[in-house]
Write a protein that holds these residues in place. Sequence first.
Motif, PDB file in Angstrom:
ATOM      1  N   VAL A 185      22.658  59.135 -21.983  1.00 37.33           N
ATOM      2  CA  VAL A 185      22.027  60.072 -22.912  1.00 37.33           C
ATOM      3  C   VAL A 185      22.475  61.502 -22.627  1.00 37.33           C
ATOM      4  O   VAL A 185      22.478  61.950 -21.483  1.00 37.33           O
ATOM      5  N   GLN A 186      22.854  62.207 -23.676  1.00 32.44           N
ATOM      6  CA  GLN A 186      23.145  63.638 -23.645  1.00 32.44           C
ATOM      7  C   GLN A 186      22.519  64.228 -24.888  1.00 32.44           C
ATOM      8  O   GLN A 186      22.914  63.873 -26.002  1.00 32.44           O
ATOM      9  N   ALA A 187      21.541  65.106 -24.693  1.00 32.52           N
ATOM     10  CA  ALA A 187      20.831  65.684 -25.828  1.00 32.52           C
ATOM     11  C   ALA A 187      20.779  67.201 -25.685  1.00 32.52           C
ATOM     12  O   ALA A 187      20.681  67.723 -24.583  1.00 32.52           O
ATOM     13  N   MET A 227      18.628  70.443 -27.430  1.00 35.73           N
ATOM     14  CA  MET A 227      17.519  70.798 -28.307  1.00 35.73           C
ATOM     15  C   MET A 227      17.337  72.303 -28.302  1.00 35.73           C
ATOM     16  O   MET A 227      17.650  72.966 -27.319  1.00 35.73           O
ATOM     17  N   ASP A 248      19.112  71.345 -22.574  1.00 35.80           N
ATOM     18  CA  ASP A 248      20.105  70.274 -22.470  1.00 35.80           C
ATOM     19  C   ASP A 248      19.558  69.209 -21.539  1.00 35.80           C
ATOM     20  O   ASP A 248      19.102  69.516 -20.433  1.00 35.80           O
TER      21      ASP A 248
END
Length: 111
Positions: free
Chosen positions: A7-9, A11, A20
């Motif tokens: 997962v790499q998000a 916002m 991050d």
Amino acid sequence: IITLRDVQAAMQTEDGGRLDITAKQGQFIRVENRIALEGDVVANRSDGYEVRSQTADIWDANGEIAAKTRTETDISGPEGAATSASLDARPGLRSIQLVGPVKVRLSGTGQ
């Protein structure tokens, strides 16, 4: 439920900052509008704060980001560092409560 890997998000926070997040895996629970992350969860805020834990739940609380960890959590930033049993970030990430036994190390300017 949608299973997530590596997962790499990114916002945007309500105050215009950036958040991050990375994790080894997770699940998006659509009916709850919640992401449950596991494995080397790291969240970096653009204001210099970093949170590390093995678990984190992130959800939409009436249009604002809220989060909680369920395992030992390290938080560090410009004003110091802390370790706690878990963490509870209120909607908007404006207030963070460290839960359980807590160790704090503050960085002072000497003034």
